[in-house]
Design an enzyme around this catalytic site. Structure first.
Site, mmCIF file in Angstrom:
data_model
loop_
_atom_site.group_PDB
_atom_site.id
_atom_site.type_symbol
_atom_site.label_atom_id
_atom_site.label_comp_id
_atom_site.label_asym_id
_atom_site.label_seq_id
_atom_site.Cartn_x
_atom_site.Cartn_y
_atom_site.Cartn_z
ATOM 1 N N CYS A 1 0.808 -1.210 0.000
ATOM 2 C CA CYS A 1 0.000 0.000 0.000
ATOM 3 C C CYS A 1 0.843 1.262 0.000
ATOM 4 C CB CYS A 1 -0.921 -0.027 1.217
ATOM 5 S SG CYS A 1 -1.777 1.506 1.550
ATOM 6 N N GLY B 1 -5.707 -6.333 -18.230
ATOM 7 C CA GLY B 1 -6.551 -6.470 -17.028
ATOM 8 C C GLY B 1 -7.306 -5.180 -16.779
ATOM 9 N N HIS C 1 -25.179 23.169 1.876
ATOM 10 C CA HIS C 1 -25.342 23.672 0.518
ATOM 11 C C HIS C 1 -24.336 24.771 0.285
ATOM 12 C CE1 HIS C 1 -27.427 24.824 -3.169
ATOM 13 N NE2 HIS C 1 -27.250 26.077 -2.765
ATOM 14 N N ILE D 1 -6.875 -1.411 -10.640
ATOM 15 C CA ILE D 1 -5.460 -1.047 -10.658
ATOM 16 C C ILE D 1 -5.041 -0.659 -12.074
ATOM 17 C CG2 ILE D 1 -3.102 -1.895 -10.353
ATOM 18 C CD1 ILE D 1 -4.134 -3.647 -8.088
ATOM 19 N N VAL E 1 -4.331 -12.192 -23.747
ATOM 20 C CA VAL E 1 -2.959 -12.065 -24.268
ATOM 21 C C VAL E 1 -2.286 -13.422 -24.140
ATOM 22 C CG1 VAL E 1 -0.747 -10.917 -23.973
ATOM 23 C CG2 VAL E 1 -2.870 -9.667 -23.553
#
Lengths: 439, 475
Positions: B50, B189, B454, B193, B246
């Site tokens: 991370c 993919g 608001h 990510i 692929v």
């Protein structure tokens, strides 16, 4: 059950004037425990508070008839059995409670006087905005609860961390819990449709207020509902006789002033209570009520005077027991305390259940005279007005005196004209000459 | 119920293997609860994937590239006149690295503050009470432990035929270190990510093509939102080849040539790219832990099996985070870590997996929590749906960032929120109101009846809630 040893049945107590049912939150004793007078047997939960159920007698807990956590047990339902001897405990192992009968053998709090009239399925008091303070509840659920006049505390919650969700309220409404539609409830509004079609957005139906007339709906309270039904019953079933008399206030005023100089405050009503008490003692036929079952007038066992106290939730009538035996100052102190606790809704059952005679005093509100409605199951109520200055002739000469008009509403089956007059004359004789109240 | 014992000063109440978000959070929590803790990490820096090569650096680059995109495409409209706007990639990477270093050092400070021992090296479980560390400085040491917590996280799943060299064919790690903007980039993919990394370099000037095996990108996303999302990325210049796989790669003239064909098989074609990003999934990383010898059970994909107390089949050995079942997300690992340690200390630790949000940090952002409309349809659950577009939100209009919408699905009978999906500016922040609501079993009406400031983007959440149980006002 003849095979069982002598035992005491403990029933769900009425821990407040308006309590119709309670939850047995936690037992503090288990079967077989020895208990003494004063021990707290369990925590009883009402929609207002959690109160201790105090044991009155020594003994052993033979059986607990409801589980800890059991909810909505009507007042009077058997919840436990006590026995005197520890050997008797095991004899109750297989005991099954009969169908709930409200007759209490061992509740010292309940008098021999009949129970208050049964109200149609009791619902706890409807929630108001203030009730939601500190509750874990979202705005949607709150809105539905207010609209349907429900009580948030009795809606089963399925939300995380005990929250009552919108779904929980919708379910309660659909089960008819929302049918609190008695005349006293808020102006009817269309229920929001609980389901909606998959792709359409729903329309919330809500009746608008009457055009141009602003008003605020205050949901009625449980106390008021009970009072309302009792008043109706009294007015329609008791043939009342109304008799008035004027009492002289001057002597009482002088005595009050003198007591005040000595640092003691006594109200006019305290004098009224004592005078009434002594009059009831002197005229026993006035200290009675009509027993419908026996179809006869029955004498009350003691001189127990109820005082009407106006509170936010309605009119309550705490009792000064054996008022004939108590001194004026004692009555004054007790009346003050009872009134305070009535306003705080902290009266114990024995303090408001029973009584033989009620006094209702509107004198401090500037009322000259009025007729009150008899407070069942009593036989008579005295309505006390304020004092008025009056001019009368005595020996041809104009004199001024303070007079106070009292009006009794008496059950004519118990009081005929004769008894009523005798009672009032005796009352006035005591009230006009307050020295008699002190000796 | 403290776990300190009067034992040899060496023995640890807990040894955590792995210093990522799951591991370091668990270690700090354990120390706060009074345990003697050591955290073993061999990367040379704490924070795991991370902090070092995942969430943090990618968000830094996403922000930098977003600023560039804004400057290039939108400044003029706001009356900001610049000359030609250009990119200094080295500087960009430097900013990213500073952020990363600052944070990883910060965790070391947190360890010192909470008295967590930090063992620098690679851990291996010798037995349920001993962790052997191959120290980075050389040699080994054995740490006696009453309990062991595996928090070793995950690694990139390789694709056969496409070997990662982190130069031309990169994983997300290498994608964060690309030295110059590639002219052509292929992302293998279509998960979050790949899309995030593709966004970074696409905004900086690359021509990005995403090759995805399935017929959809980000399969866990609500299909309605996904369609809008894909359109948005396409508008930003990203190309998509769905239902494509692929099969091979080769280097030629400093470029990568990929052989692709339809997923179900068929004629193959060639794709050329300067950089290829392999982002076709991640798998648990447990190499070198000695799990087989110790007898810890994992499934065929290497996912360690645990019970509701995060304990593996070997008593005293626990596991959390990416290496156990559940979404492979840093915040889920953190929740796991805290819960596991609380349970070890006799407290009621619990992770509510139904309210773990998922966020894609592209622009517009996409965030979701709970169930999608597709899942409800599939499970035949009766639901209500409500939507509100940012085009109708005052704040979005004021700042001219109006792409996207908020969508709620709630139970048809009780209006309980079952899922919330947001595509739009700050979706990743806006979603948390919905997460909080779901934690409390809220209905959409509850959100609708809660005051929202608001002008904020959050008002779109309120209006979508209104649209679900009733009607919106502003659309």
């Amino acid at each position: 059950m003849s095979s069982l040893p002598p035992h005491t049945m403990l029933n769900m107590p009425a821990l407040s004037p308006t309590m119709e049912q309670g939850s047995l939150a936690t037992w503090h004793v288990k079967e077989g425990d020895e208990v003494a007078a004063g021990d707290v047997l369990a925590d009883i939960e009402t929609d207002k508070a959690v109160l201790g159920f105090e044991n009155q007698e020594e003994g052993f807990v033979a059986k607990l008839l409801v589980k800890g956590g059991a909810k909505d047990i009507p007042v009077g339902t058997p919840v436990a059995i006590l026995v005197e001897n520890v050997e008797d405990v095991t004899k109750f192992e297989t005991y099954e409670p009969e169908a709930a009968s409200p007759s209490a053998q061992s509740q010292p709090a309940v008098d021999s006087a009949p129970q208050p009239p049964k109200v149609v399925p009791p619902t706890p008091r409807a929630s108001s905005i203030q009730d939601f303070q500190g509750m874990k509840i979202g705005p949607a659920a709150k809105k539905l609860i207010l609209e349907h006049g429900l009580s948030a505390s009795v809606i089963p919650s399925t939300g995380p961390r005990g929250m009552v969700t919108k779904g929980d309220v919708l379910l309660a409404v659909s089960k008819g819990a929302g049918k609190v539609a008695e005349p006293a409830t808020p102006a009817p509004r269309k229920e929001a449709p609980p389901r909606q079609t998959v792709t359409e957005t729903s329309k919330q139906g809500k009746e608008t207020h009457v055009e141009g007339v602003p008003f605020m709906d205050t949901p009625t309270t449980q106390v008021r509902r009970i009072i309302a039904s009792r008043l109706l019953e009294s007015k329609t079933t008791i043939p009342a006789l109304y008799v008035s008399a004027d009492a002289d206030v001057d002597a009482v005023s002088l005595m009050r002033a003198s007591l005040k100089r000595q640092g003691t405050r006594v109200s006019v009503n305290d004098f009224v209570v004592k005078a009434v008490a002594l009059a009831l003692k002197d005229v026993p036929r006035a200290n009675a009520f009509w027993d419908q079952a026996r179809e006869d007038a029955v004498h009350s066992s003691g001189v127990d005077v109820s005082i009407a106290v106006a509170t936010d939730s309605g009119l309550l009538t705490p009792i000064i027991r054996d008022a004939d035996k108590k001194g004026l100052l004692e009555i004054s102190a007790e009346a003050r305390q009872l009134a305070q606790r009535a306003r705080e809704n902290k009266l114990k059952p024995e303090e408001f259940q029973g009584g033989s005679f009620t006094i209702s005093n509107l004198g401090m509100f500037g009322i000259d005279e009025f007729s009150a409605i008899i407070n069942p199951p009593q036989g008579c109520i005295m309505a006390v007005g304020g004092s008025q200055q009056e001019v009368f002739l005595e020996g041809g000469e104009p004199r001024v005196k303070d007079r106070m008009r009292v009006t009794i509403s008496a059950d004519h089956r118990v009081f005929d004209g004769d008894v009523a007059s005798q009672f009032l004359n005796t009352f006035c004789s005591y009230f006009n000459n307050p020295v008699k109240l002190i000796v | 119920m403290g776990l300190r014992r009067l034992s040899t000063s060496d023995e640890q109440d807990l040894v955590v293997i792995g210093g990522g978000p799951g591991g370091y959070v668990a270690a700090i929590k354990a120390a706060q609860l009074g345990m003697k803790v050591t955290c073993v990490e061999g990367r040379g820096a704490l924070g795991g994937t991370c902090l070092n090569v995942g969430c943090i650096p990618s968000k830094a680059l996403l922000q930098s590239s977003h600023k560039f995109w804004e400057a290039k495409k939108h400044f003029a409209k706001h009356g900001i006149i610049t000359g030609e706007v250009s990119v200094d990639v080295e500087k960009m990477l430097e900013q990213k690295q500073n952020a990363v270093t600052g944070l990883t050092k910060g965790i070391e400070l947190l360890f010192k503050k909470n008295k967590v021992s930090y063992s620098k090296g690679w851990g291996k479980i010798l037995n349920p009470n001993t962790v052997e560390v191959a120290l980075s400085e050389g040699g080994t040491t054995a740490i006696p432990a009453r309990r062991i917590l595996i928090a070793t996280g995950s690694e990139v799943t390789p694709i056969p035929g496409v070997a990662i060299d982190e130069e031309k064919i990169v994983s997300s790690t290498g994608a964060l270190e690309i030295k110059e903007v590639p002219e052509k980039m292929v992302v293998i993919g279509g998960g979050y990510i790949g899309l995030e990394m593709g966004s970074v370099w696409g905004r900086l000037g690359s021509q990005v093509t995403v090759v995805e095996f399935l017929d959809k990108i980000v399969p866990t996303m609500d299909s309605e939102i996904r369609r809008a999302f894909q359109r948005s990325l396409e508008k930003q210049g990203m190309k998509f080849m769905l239902k494509t796989k692929v099969t091979d790669s080769e280097m030629a003239d400093g470029k990568v040539k990929l052989t692709v064909e339809p997923s179900q098989g068929g004629d193959s074609t060639e794709l050329e790219a300067d950089i290829v990003l392999v982002s076709a999934g991640r798998r648990p990383y447990t190499a070198g832990l000695g799990l087989e010898e110790v007898g810890v059970k994992a499934n065929e994909r290497g996912v360690i099996q645990v019970d509701e107390n995060f304990q593996t089949n070997v008593p005293g050995i626990y596991a959390i985070g990416d290496c156990i079942p559940g979404p492979m997300l840093a915040h889920k690992a953190e929740e796991d870590g805290v819960a596991a340690v609380e349970i070890m200390n006799g407290q009621a630790g619990h992770v509510n997996y139904n309210t773990v949000p998922g966020i894609v940090y592209t622009w517009p952002e996409v965030a979701m929590v709970g169930k999608t409309e597709d899942e409800l349809k599939e499970q035949k659950i009766k639901y209500k749906v409500g939507k509100f577009p940012f085009m109708a939100n005052s704040r979005a209009r004021a700042v001219e960032d109006t792409e996207g919408m908020v969508k709620f699905v709630s139970d048809a009978a009780t209006d309980k929120i079952l899922g919330a999906h947001i595509m739009g500016p700050n979706a990743g922040e806006l979603i948390h109101e919905c997460v909080m609501g779901m934690e409390y079993g809220a209905s959409t009406e509850d959100i609708a009846r809660t005051c929202h400031g608001h002008p904020t983007l959050s008002e779109a959440v309120k209006e979508a809630a209104m649209a679900t149980y009733s009607k919106p006002i502003h659309s």
